[in-house]
Design a protein around this motif. Structure first.
Motif, short mmCIF file in Angstrom:
data_model
loop_
_atom_site.label_atom_id
_atom_site.label_comp_id
_atom_site.label_asym_id
_atom_site.label_seq_id
_atom_site.Cartn_x
_atom_site.Cartn_y
_atom_site.Cartn_z
N ASN B 30 -18.04 3.93 -1.13
CA ASN B 30 -17.82 4.38 -2.50
C ASN B 30 -18.49 5.73 -2.75
N ASN B 31 -19.66 5.90 -2.16
CA ASN B 31 -20.34 7.19 -2.26
C ASN B 31 -21.28 7.36 -1.08
N GLN B 33 -25.02 9.40 -0.12
CA GLN B 33 -26.16 10.07 -0.73
C GLN B 33 -27.02 10.71 0.34
N HIS B 45 -34.28 11.62 -3.88
CA HIS B 45 -32.83 11.77 -3.91
C HIS B 45 -32.45 13.24 -4.08
N LEU B 48 -25.61 13.08 -4.58
CA LEU B 48 -24.69 11.96 -4.37
C LEU B 48 -23.28 12.52 -4.44
N ARG B 50 -19.21 11.30 -4.28
CA ARG B 50 -18.35 10.13 -4.37
C ARG B 50 -17.19 10.26 -3.40
N ASP B 92 -23.12 3.04 1.12
CA ASP B 92 -23.02 1.65 0.70
C ASP B 92 -23.00 0.75 1.92
N ALA B 93 -23.67 -0.38 1.85
CA ALA B 93 -23.51 -1.38 2.90
C ALA B 93 -22.13 -2.01 2.73
N SER B 97 -20.58 -3.45 -2.89
CA SER B 97 -20.32 -2.75 -4.14
C SER B 97 -21.12 -3.33 -5.29
N ASN B 98 -21.79 -2.43 -6.02
CA ASN B 98 -22.56 -2.81 -7.19
C ASN B 98 -23.77 -3.69 -6.89
N GLY B 100 -26.30 -2.21 -5.09
CA GLY B 100 -27.33 -1.22 -4.90
C GLY B 100 -27.80 -1.11 -3.47
N LEU B 102 -28.12 0.09 0.09
CA LEU B 102 -27.77 1.27 0.84
C LEU B 102 -28.21 1.10 2.28
#
Lengths: 117, 114
Positions: B30-31, B33, B45, B48, B50, B92-93, B97-98, B100, B102
């Motif tokens: 999804n993104n 970073q 950070h 980021l 997307r 994203d792992a 999704s959603n 958090g 990473l």
């Protein structure tokens, strides 16, 4: 001054001893995470919590335990079952957007270096 | 399992030169970073990007994302000695999704010589 506070900065564990690493945040974030970093390596996820009184195992949870009794606090206990605990431990937090598929950026503490005596 | 892998593992340049670091990943995201870590400190950070973006700028940082090649690059222009740090990409792992969650790569260690 908002942020994440980890303590202590250095911690020594004797064989057979449990030790607890503190992580406190005043960012009003729902989600909190614990990562382990070995020298020259990336971060590996130990545990994470998306909401108070709830947490899930990450990729390397064996030998560790956590609690999430307050939104601001997410302490990590390294138990005697963790046979190779020497590492740099990082706590992080993030906003949790419930209805999007996007993982948000993480805010990190300054870390705790744990060593075995 | 490793999701993001950085290349090179170490990079040494002179002040004023540009530094380019690459990150490859395995599954759809999804993104992506990028983070910076000074020695013995926590991660900070940087940027980021997307999955529907191809390029993003922030000051002297430029990040590109090529989802067809599953790769990203971080360019630091006009480097300074203070840029000396390790740089990590994080994605994203899979199936996370959603949550958090990473997954971090092993990082590129950048040394900028004055």
């Amino acid at each position: 001054d908002g942020g994440i506070t980890q303590s202590p900065k250095y911690l020594f564990r004797k064989e057979g001893q449990n030790v607890t690493l503190s992580c406190e945040q005043n960012l009003n974030h729902d989600a909190m995470y614990w990562y382990r970093q070995d020298p020259g390596q990336g971060l590996r996820l130990i545990y994470y919590s998306q909401i108070v009184n709830d947490f899930q195992k990450g990729d390397i949870a064996e030998g560790y335990s956590v609690s999430r009794e307050k939104k601001e606090s997410f302490p990590l206990t390294v138990t005697s079952a963790q046979k190779n605990p020497t590492a740099f431990y990082l706590c992080a937090s993030s906003i949790r957007r419930r209805y999007t598929a996007t993982n948000e950026k993480l805010f990190f503490g300054s870390g705790t270096q744990l060593s075995v005596l | 399992s490793q999701q993001g892998e950085e290349d090179p593992q170490a990079l040494s340049i002179q002040e004023g030169e540009n530094a380019t670091m690459n990150c490859s990943y395995k599954t759809s995201i999804n993104n992506l970073q990028w983070y910076r870590q000074n020695s013995g400190r926590g991660l900070v950070h940087l940027i980021l990007i997307r999955s529907n973006e191809r390029e993003k700028h922030s000051g002297r940082l430029r990040v590109t994302l090529d989802t067809s090649k599953k790769s990203s690059s971080l360019l630091i222009t006009a480097s300074r000695a203070a840029d000396t740090a390790s740089y990590f990409c994080a994605t994203d792992a899979p199936g996370s999704s959603n949550t958090g969650k990473l997954i971090f790569g092993q990082g590129t260690t950048l040394q900028v010589k004055p």
